[in-house]
Motif scaffolding. Structure first.
Motif, PDB file in Angstrom:
ATOM      1  N   MET A   1       0.850  -1.196   0.000  1.00 42.30           N
ATOM      2  CA  MET A   1       0.000   0.000   0.000  1.00 42.30           C
ATOM      3  C   MET A   1       0.884   1.244   0.000  1.00 42.30           C
ATOM      4  O   MET A   1       1.724   1.407   0.872  1.00 42.30           O
ATOM      5  CB  MET A   1      -0.910   0.008   1.240  1.00 42.30           C
ATOM      6  N   ARG A   2       0.668   2.107  -0.993  1.00 44.84           N
ATOM      7  CA  ARG A   2       1.440   3.342  -1.078  1.00 44.84           C
ATOM      8  C   ARG A   2       0.584   4.518  -0.606  1.00 44.84           C
ATOM      9  O   ARG A   2      -0.558   4.671  -1.024  1.00 44.84           O
ATOM     10  CB  ARG A   2       1.908   3.582  -2.514  1.00 44.84           C
ATOM     11  N   ALA A  40       5.145   7.087   1.567  1.00 42.71           N
ATOM     12  CA  ALA A  40       5.531   5.841   2.223  1.00 42.71           C
ATOM     13  C   ALA A  40       4.835   4.646   1.578  1.00 42.71           C
ATOM     14  O   ALA A  40       3.699   4.743   1.132  1.00 42.71           O
ATOM     15  CB  ALA A  40       5.185   5.900   3.706  1.00 42.71           C
ATOM     16  N   VAL A  41       5.540   3.541   1.549  1.00 42.09           N
ATOM     17  CA  VAL A  41       4.966   2.277   1.072  1.00 42.09           C
ATOM     18  C   VAL A  41       4.888   1.345   2.274  1.00 42.09           C
ATOM     19  O   VAL A  41       5.919   0.948   2.828  1.00 42.09           O
ATOM     20  CB  VAL A  41       5.810   1.644  -0.050  1.00 42.09           C
ATOM     21  N   LEU A  42       3.690   1.024   2.692  1.00 37.72           N
ATOM     22  CA  LEU A  42       3.510   0.223   3.897  1.00 37.72           C
ATOM     23  C   LEU A  42       3.699  -1.257   3.599  1.00 37.72           C
ATOM     24  O   LEU A  42       3.215  -1.777   2.589  1.00 37.72           O
ATOM     25  CB  LEU A  42       2.111   0.448   4.478  1.00 37.72           C
ATOM     26  N   GLU A  43       4.407  -1.937   4.499  1.00 33.79           N
ATOM     27  CA  GLU A  43       4.589  -3.374   4.365  1.00 33.79           C
ATOM     28  C   GLU A  43       3.256  -4.080   4.611  1.00 33.79           C
ATOM     29  O   GLU A  43       2.353  -3.545   5.254  1.00 33.79           O
ATOM     30  CB  GLU A  43       5.627  -3.875   5.370  1.00 33.79           C
ATOM     31  N   GLU A  44       3.159  -5.299   4.125  1.00 40.78           N
ATOM     32  CA  GLU A  44       1.922  -6.066   4.269  1.00 40.78           C
ATOM     33  C   GLU A  44       1.556  -6.254   5.742  1.00 40.78           C
ATOM     34  O   GLU A  44       0.387  -6.174   6.119  1.00 40.78           O
ATOM     35  CB  GLU A  44       2.083  -7.431   3.593  1.00 40.78           C
ATOM     36  N   ARG A  45       2.566  -6.468   6.577  1.00 42.34           N
ATOM     37  CA  ARG A  45       2.318  -6.653   8.012  1.00 42.34           C
ATOM     38  C   ARG A  45       1.716  -5.384   8.630  1.00 42.34           C
ATOM     39  O   ARG A  45       0.768  -5.453   9.401  1.00 42.34           O
ATOM     40  CB  ARG A  45       3.625  -7.007   8.717  1.00 42.34           C
TER      41      ARG A  45
END
Length: 202
Positions: A1-2, A40-45
């Protein structure tokens, strides 16, 4: 998710936009905690943690709303959307509420018909429930089960309007008939109830 954009909503909350447009609301402290900022690009976790947070918050919000008054599924959906929850969280929350019968459109319709059926026309009852977002099928089923009696509703309203067969002036009688027809009662049903009063005098 960006994260494409973060906009301040008030002193405490911000709107978070992703590449899929508006996503959710977060408190300022949560932005920092989860590293949510423009670009920011959020990690899957991290994304899963945010969804869990929003889910818990939506459940709590929904239950608090129900403490104030019973609500239909449609009303609850609209309120959660207004509060800034994404569609996936709203649908998951509605599923949770339905599972435990915290929202139940059939029950809501049945309760409404029980309370108001004796002084409203079937047309009025249907319109109100449709505006609440209840499906036509559920409304039809509940009306059949409660066996709505238009005659009883008309008698209640005639009493409220102080109609008396043989005593009420013709002009006033016309006004009462017009009033009842605006409420959705048919001319035939109104005349039948008035005639029953007239026959009772003879």
């Amino acid at each position: 998710m960006r994260i494409e954009r973060v906009e301040s909503l008030d002193k405490r909350k911000c709107k978070v936009f992703t590449d899929e447009d508006f996503a959710f609301l977060l408190y300022n402290g949560e932005l920092e905690k989860y590293g949510v900022c423009e670009g920011a690009v959020l990690e899957e976790r991290t994304e899963r943690e945010l969804l869990d947070l929003l889910s818990r918050r939506a459940h709590e919000r929904a239950l608090n709303l129900l403490k104030v008054q019973d609500r239909t599924e449609g009303e609850m959906c609209r309120r959660l959307f207004q509060d800034g929850y994404p569609d996936s969280i709203v649908q998951e929350t509605i599923g949770f509420l339905q599972e435990y019968h915290f929202v139940d459109d059939a029950r809501y319709a049945a309760n409404y018909l029980q309370v108001h059926g004796k002084r409203k026309s079937q047309a009025e009852l249907k319109l109100y429930l449709q505006r609440k977002g209840i499906s036509r099928e559920i409304i039809r089923e509940q009306l059949e089960e409660t066996e709505h009696d238009s005659g009883e509703a008309i008698r209640v309203l005639l009493e409220k309007k102080h109609y008396r067969a043989g005593e009420t002036a013709p002009e006033e009688e016309k006004k009462i008939i017009a009033y009842l027809m605006r409420r959705g009662f048919s001319w035939e049903d109104i005349r039948r109830e008035m005639k029953e009063q007239e026959d009772a005098l003879s």
